[in-house]
Design a protein around this motif. Sequence first.
Motif, short mmCIF file in Angstrom:
data_model
loop_
_atom_site.label_atom_id
_atom_site.label_comp_id
_atom_site.label_asym_id
_atom_site.label_seq_id
_atom_site.Cartn_x
_atom_site.Cartn_y
_atom_site.Cartn_z
N GLN A 164 0.81 -1.39 0.02
CA GLN A 164 -0.04 0.10 0.01
C GLN A 164 0.85 1.30 0.21
N LYS A 165 0.16 2.34 -0.64
CA LYS A 165 0.93 3.57 -0.28
C LYS A 165 0.83 4.17 1.05
N PRO A 197 3.30 9.50 0.31
CA PRO A 197 2.71 8.82 -0.69
C PRO A 197 4.09 8.26 -1.77
N THR A 198 5.21 8.57 -1.43
CA THR A 198 6.30 8.35 -1.98
C THR A 198 6.87 7.09 -1.32
N THR A 243 5.92 2.97 0.30
CA THR A 243 4.89 2.12 0.50
C THR A 243 5.20 1.07 1.60
#
Length: 163
Positions: free
Chosen positions: A127-128, A133-134, A136
Motif C-alpha cells: 500500500q501507499k 505517498p512516495t 509504501t
Amino acid sequence: MSKLLLKIIGFSALCLSLHSVAQVAVTANSDHAAMLASKDPKLAANKKLVYDFWREVFEGGHLELAPQYMTETYIQHNPTVATGRKAFVDFFGQFKKPQAIADKVKAPLVSITAEGDIVTLTFVREQKDPKDPTKTYTTTWFDMFRIEDGKIAEHWDPMTKAN
C-alpha cells in the motif's frame, strides 16, 4: 548467564523467527496446489471453488461466469459494493475487462483456509503510505467467502468506506 542476557538471547531468537515467518508468508504464493489440498473432500472442493472464482471472475474479468460461482442472492459485506450477484457484476463490470485466465491466482497469495462452509484467501498487499505517498508498506488482506450448495453465497473483507 545472567537473566538479562537470557532475555536478550530469547528476544533475538523471537525476532529472527518472526522474520523467517514473514519471509515465508511473502514467498508462500508459489505452491497453490498445496494450499488447495485438504484431507476433507468438501473443504478441498470449497477451496477450489473460491480459488477458481478468484482466477476466472475476479482477476480474469470474466463476469459472465459469475452465475457458475455465485448465488443470485449473494450477500456482500464490503461497504463499496451492493449485495446481489447482479450488483457484483454491474460494479466490477465498470473496470474489469475479460482477459486470459491465468493458471494460478496472480495476487500474492499467502494462504487458503477452509472450515465448514467458510473459505478465506489471505494475500500480501503493498500500500501507499498515507502520510508519505512516495513510500509504501506491506500488509495483509483477506477475502472470506461462505459457500452454500456449491456456490459462493456471501463475502467479507476488511474494506472501509473512503473518506
